[in-house]
Design an enzyme around this catalytic site. Structure first.
Site, PDB file in Angstrom:
ATOM      1  N   LYS A 631       0.815  -1.223   0.000  1.00 43.74           N
ATOM      2  CA  LYS A 631       0.000   0.000   0.000  1.00 43.74           C
ATOM      3  C   LYS A 631       0.842   1.264   0.000  1.00 43.74           C
ATOM      4  O   LYS A 631       0.489   2.275   0.609  1.00 43.74           O
ATOM      5  CB  LYS A 631      -0.980   0.018   1.193  1.00 43.74           C
ATOM      6  CG  LYS A 631      -1.816  -1.221   1.341  1.00 43.74           C
ATOM      7  CD  LYS A 631      -2.554  -1.595   0.045  1.00 43.74           C
ATOM      8  CE  LYS A 631      -3.577  -0.571  -0.356  1.00 43.74           C
ATOM      9  NZ  LYS A 631      -4.271  -0.922  -1.624  1.00 43.74           N
ATOM     10  N   THR A 635       2.597  -1.572  -6.711  1.00 44.17           N
ATOM     11  CA  THR A 635       1.990  -2.134  -7.924  1.00 44.17           C
ATOM     12  C   THR A 635       2.169  -1.190  -9.105  1.00 44.17           C
ATOM     13  O   THR A 635       2.456  -1.618 -10.233  1.00 44.17           O
ATOM     14  CB  THR A 635       0.498  -2.434  -7.690  1.00 44.17           C
ATOM     15  OG1 THR A 635       0.371  -3.354  -6.592  1.00 44.17           O
ATOM     16  CG2 THR A 635      -0.129  -3.047  -8.933  1.00 44.17           C
ATOM     17  N   LYS A 850      -7.242  -0.191  -7.433  1.00 46.55           N
ATOM     18  CA  LYS A 850      -6.148   0.730  -7.136  1.00 46.55           C
ATOM     19  C   LYS A 850      -6.644   2.175  -7.215  1.00 46.55           C
ATOM     20  O   LYS A 850      -7.465   2.512  -8.058  1.00 46.55           O
ATOM     21  CB  LYS A 850      -4.996   0.525  -8.122  1.00 46.55           C
ATOM     22  CG  LYS A 850      -4.441  -0.896  -8.120  1.00 46.55           C
ATOM     23  CD  LYS A 850      -3.858  -1.282  -6.765  1.00 46.55           C
ATOM     24  CE  LYS A 850      -3.301  -2.696  -6.767  1.00 46.55           C
ATOM     25  NZ  LYS A 850      -2.751  -3.069  -5.448  1.00 46.55           N
ATOM     26  N   ARG A 852      -8.293   3.748  -4.830  1.00 42.13           N
ATOM     27  CA  ARG A 852      -9.590   3.966  -4.190  1.00 42.13           C
ATOM     28  C   ARG A 852      -9.568   5.256  -3.354  1.00 42.13           C
ATOM     29  O   ARG A 852      -8.551   5.640  -2.810  1.00 42.13           O
ATOM     30  CB  ARG A 852      -9.930   2.800  -3.256  1.00 42.13           C
ATOM     31  CG  ARG A 852     -10.199   1.477  -3.960  1.00 42.13           C
ATOM     32  CD  ARG A 852     -10.765   0.479  -2.943  1.00 42.13           C
ATOM     33  NE  ARG A 852     -10.915  -0.843  -3.537  1.00 42.13           N
ATOM     34  CZ  ARG A 852     -10.016  -1.823  -3.406  1.00 42.13           C
ATOM     35  NH1 ARG A 852      -8.912  -1.597  -2.715  1.00 42.13           N
ATOM     36  NH2 ARG A 852     -10.218  -2.988  -3.965  1.00 42.13           N
ATOM     37  N   ILE A 853     -10.719   5.879  -3.268  1.00 46.04           N
ATOM     38  CA  ILE A 853     -10.885   7.063  -2.417  1.00 46.04           C
ATOM     39  C   ILE A 853     -11.653   6.634  -1.176  1.00 46.04           C
ATOM     40  O   ILE A 853     -12.770   6.123  -1.268  1.00 46.04           O
ATOM     41  CB  ILE A 853     -11.641   8.189  -3.164  1.00 46.04           C
ATOM     42  CG1 ILE A 853     -10.833   8.621  -4.398  1.00 46.04           C
ATOM     43  CG2 ILE A 853     -11.888   9.372  -2.231  1.00 46.04           C
ATOM     44  CD1 ILE A 853     -11.540   9.663  -5.242  1.00 46.04           C
TER      45      ILE A 853
END
Length: 896
Positions: A631, A635, A850, A852-853
């Site tokens: 995180k 990625t 990927k 995300r809010i």
């Protein structure tokens, strides 16, 4: 040597035949001369060729028989003062009752105290000898080059060190008052003792008083006839075995004159130019600590003298009150490899087999359970001369007197064979065993030349389990052949691999007068040298020998009978022999931490390359790793790297997708063959840079060591963002994947959970919080890799300006050709981050998971995390500054 019967009669008849009479022609004289030349050549060949070859030649011509020298016999006798008695402790206890217990219960050492070693320089010889002995005996230690200040001696009021060693005892005596007071206070408060070695001095001193101690020293002494004082409390491992007659190695010893009855002589000797009537000199003394509360053992010479190595171990155990343990049990197993394999002329005859049985009987009287362990290759049965074939038969007549294990049928190196070929070889050998009543249930096997055991050839392990049900093997290759003191065991696919030792005998060492360096070299190894020390240092020892060492001059019988006698004379060790399976269980009971292997790089060891399958290549291993943490943008970084034409990522995993996750979990136990399958064979790829991304590597405790062992030259890429943001993102990541705990508990409940919370909650809490302790984890990686191999990326900068970050990363990796990311990355307003350009108007972005809010974090959680991470963020700022990285803006904000 071959014998030709009646040589003079042969000469007389030959000359009469050639010359015939006194009137013989000149041609006959030429024939006679030629005959003489031929005889001379034959004589020179006999003298120059190895005896084994000449035996073969002569035997094939049927004009001679095998004639062997009288084999050497073990004639060592333990004698002299104390030779018939064992004084001092003889059991397994490691606590010495002669020192008082720690003075106060609050002053305790850590559970696994280290030894603190003060050396002159990091290259000093005695310092290296000390370290080598500590490593060989698996004693943890720390080396310090003595400077202006002492290292930290305690941690949270617990003492770190169970003994302190000064390579040069003068340096202790010369400490400045502050450091001397600090060190002495630690030694007294924690009941810790000191070992000191007297330095070699250029000047000769006679009766010089030692500063602050009731001792006078005499330097540069040449000594002889060393013996031990059997009546002293120090001896535990060491036994007073008599007098070592003759001069000692060097003439620069220091001796001690004792002026206080609380000092006890441990070892003494005599001046080399006098007889026994001269006053003996104390060479090792024990200060019991009754004068100043600090017990000490002082050595008048270094560790080159073998007896000092034993006393050194006893000193550590004694001075640490047994907290540095010194067990006395020793397990010994002697394997005889290559049964039936040796070439003609150096195999065993019936006399040799009888000698083997007699030697085994004598050894059983000294070592309970002693039995030789014979490894056979049935293909070569009855391949010797008639006398040797009779020896083969006699071995099988006494099959019940030995333990047996299978080699390969044809003694072939396993790494050169497929699994099917291996199974055929093993099955043939097993059928031979069954047909000749050889036991097949030992659960033990040895690979010829240790091939395939390490580096691991997976088909060997599969075939072993299928055909022989192997549970134990041994190898001298893990982690490396040399130095032998570092050999260790491991478990792979439920097969226990034990370290194997050599005893100085190999297939070519069959005659005592041809031993490399002469007989003295072998005797020195037995009498206090390498072989003797290997028994002392290793609680469990498997020795490799060969059939040829038991024929000919029977050097193995001489070697082991001699060394066992010497061990029993000079030590209190309790020797015993048990079958391989029990031996392996004992080993991993004593050393459970060794069960997990550490896979090394085969290409870093020439010997390993020789026993590694030819189709394998280290070019199939990655050159750099993206190690996380999760995180933080790993990625996206993976995707950007994979766009580069000179970079190739690993093949995806069906379980963990783009991440291999080899070094941090159960996949590691599948071995490097499994790992290499995720990367293309070099011949099938033009890419120069293979890499993998596994974001779980970052915080793994054992991962840096594992990566360093397999990929020592690899470069490492780390991405970091605000640890608070990372923790919050991970929590919502788990909610998005319908994690039961994340759905059941709020973010606040998770991050504030105590150690009494349910296990699932504690696990989620740790996955949220622990990876964000960046400095702690980066320091762990820096313990194994230089900073020049590590690149730390600001994850926020990667998100906002990936072109700059990727250009900088290319330079760090040294990748050519340089890839222009400006043309291949474009900001996507809909996703809110940069994506790969795939057309004039199209981009390819990461999946919907990927970017995300999430809802904004509660202020209370923001405050809690800011306080929680403050010490870790302060450490991170210092570390980044030290490594010459700019401090990220998010870190500055978190520290405000």
């Amino acid at each position: 040597m071959p014998l030709v019967c009646r040589p003079w009669r042969l000469w007389h008849r030959a000359t009469r035949f050639i010359i015939g009479s006194r009137k013989a022609s000149w041609r006959r004289y030429i024939l006679l001369a030629a005959f003489v030349v031929i005889l001379i050549i034959i004589y020179l060949l006999i003298e120059s060729y190895p005896r084994s070859i000449m035996r073969k030649v002569v035997a094939d011509l049927s004009v001679a028989v095998l004639v062997r020298n009288h084999p050497p016999e073990s004639v060592f006798r333990c004698g002299g003062d104390g030779g018939g008695k064992v004084r001092g402790p003889t059991g397994n206890a490691t606590f010495h009752p002669h020192l008082p217990p720690p003075r106060s219960p609050e002053n305790k050492l850590r559970d696994d105290p280290k030894v603190l070693v003060f050396t002159e320089t990091q290259y000093s010889k005695t310092g290296k000898d000390i370290a080598n002995i500590l490593v060989a005996n698996r004693i943890n230690y720390k080396t310090e080059v003595l400077g202006r200040s002492l290292p930290g001696l305690t941690n949270l009021s617990r003492g770190k060190y169970g003994a302190v060693i000064f390579e040069n005892f003068d340096r202790y005596l010369q400490l400045d008052p502050w450091n001397r007071e600090l060190l002495d206070k630690y030694l007294k408060d924690y009941s810790v003792g000191m070992v000191g070695f007297m330095p070699v001095r250029e000047d000769t001193r006679v009766g010089t008083k030692m500063k602050g101690l009731p001792l006078y020293i005499h330097t540069n002494m040449a000594l002889k006839n060393v013996s031990l004082n059997s009546d002293n409390p120090l001896l535990h491992l060491t036994r007073a075995g008599g007098t070592i007659v003759g001069p000692v190695l060097n003439s620069d010893w220091t001796t001690f004159t004792i002026e206080d009855p609380t000092y006890i002589p441990i070892e003494w000797a005599y001046p080399s130019l006098t007889d026994f009537s001269e006053e003996r000199q104390n060479t090792v003394v024990l200060d019991q600590g009754q004068l100043d509360g600090i017990p000490r053992v002082l050595f008048g010479a270094n560790l080159e003298f073998w007896l000092h190595r034993l006393l050194f171990l006893d000193a550590l155990s004694y001075l640490s009150l047994g907290r540095i343990p010194l067990a006395l049990d020793r397990y010994i197993l002697v394997d005889i490899d290559d049964i039936f394999v040796a070439r003609k002329g150096i195999r065993m005859t019936t006399d040799d087999v009888m000698a083997l049985l007699e030697s085994q009987r004598r050894l059983q009287e000294m070592v309970p359970g002693w039995r030789f362990n014979l490894g056979f290759s049935g293909k070569y049965y009855q391949r010797g001369y008639p006398e040797e074939n009779d020896g083969d038969k006699m071995l099988l007549d006494h099959v019940e007197d030995f333990w047996w294990f299978g080699h390969m049928w044809g003694h072939t190196q396993p790494h050169e064979l497929t699994q099917d070929e291996l199974e055929i070889q093993m099955q043939l050998n097993k059928e031979f065993a069954i047909n000749h009543d050889i036991p097949t249930d030992s659960g033990y096997s040895i690979a010829p030349h240790h091939s395939g055991v390490y580096p691991v050839h997976e088909p060997l392990y599969t075939a072993w389990k299928k055909v022989w049900n192997v549970r134990v093997t041994s190898s001298e290759e893990y982690p490396h052949l040399y130095p032998a003191r570092l050999r260790r065991g491991f478990i792979h696919r439920n097969i226990m691999v034990l370290p194997r030792l050599t005893c100085g005998l190999f297939t070519h060492t069959v005659f005592i007068d041809k031993y490399p360096g002469g007989r003295k070299v072998l005797d020195d190894s037995i009498h206090g040298g390498e072989l003797f020390q290997s028994i002392v240092y290793n609680p469990i020892s498997i020795y490799m020998t060969h059939l040829s060492n038991y024929g000919n001059d029977r050097l193995a019988l001489y070697t082991f009978e001699s060394v066992v006698k010497f061990v029993k004379c000079w030590t209190n060790l309790k020797l015993q022999t048990v079958p391989p399976l029990q031996l392996a269980e004992q080993y991993f009971h004593r050393f459970p931490d060794e069960a997990d292997p550490i896979w090394g790089n085969p290409c870093a060891d020439h010997r390993h390359m020789q026993i590694w399958a030819k189709e394998k290549s280290c070019d199939q291993l990655p050159k750099f790793l993206v190690i996380g943490p999760q995180k933080t943008g790993t990625t996206a970084l993976y995707t950007f790297l994979a766009m580069h034409p000179a970079i190739l990522a690993n093949y995806p995993s069906p379980e963990t997708f783009e991440e291999v996750q080899f070094f941090n979990g159960k996949n590691y136990y599948k071995g490097i063959d499994w790992y290499m399958k995720f990367f293309p064979v070099p011949a099938n790829s033009s890419a120069k840079f293979l890499f993998e991304k596994s974001a779980t590597y970052f915080e793994g405790d054992v991962v840096p060591r594992r990566v360093r062992a397999l990929l020592p030259a690899a470069k490492l890429v780390i991405t970091i963002i605000s640890p608070s943001k990372r923790a919050y993102s991970w929590y919502h990541h788990m909610r998005a994947h319908s994690d039961h705990t994340a759905l059941l508990y709020s973010f606040h409940q998770v991050i504030t959970a105590s150690d009494t919370a349910p296990r699932a909650v504690r696990s989620l809490r740790n996955k949220c919080l622990v990876p964000g302790m960046y400095a702690r984890h980066i320091e762990r990686w820096l313990n194994h890799f230089p900073s020049s191999q590590i690149n730390i990326i600001d994850g926020e900068e990667l998100r906002s300006d990936p072109v700059y970050v990727m250009n900088d990363l290319q330079r760090f990796l040294g990748i050519q050709p340089f890839y222009n990311y400006t043309e291949h990355l474009r900001f996507d307003k809909r996703k809110g981050f940069f994506c790969q350009v795939v057309g004039e108007d199209r981009t390819k972005c990461l999946g919907r998971g990927k970017g995300r809010i999430y809802p904004s974090m509660n202020e209370s959680d923001v405050k809690y995390l800011k306080e929680f991470y403050q010490p870790y963020n302060i450490a991170l700022e210092k570390l980044l500054t030290k490594l010459d990285y700019p401090v990220p803006s998010w870190l500055e904000e978190d520290l405000q």
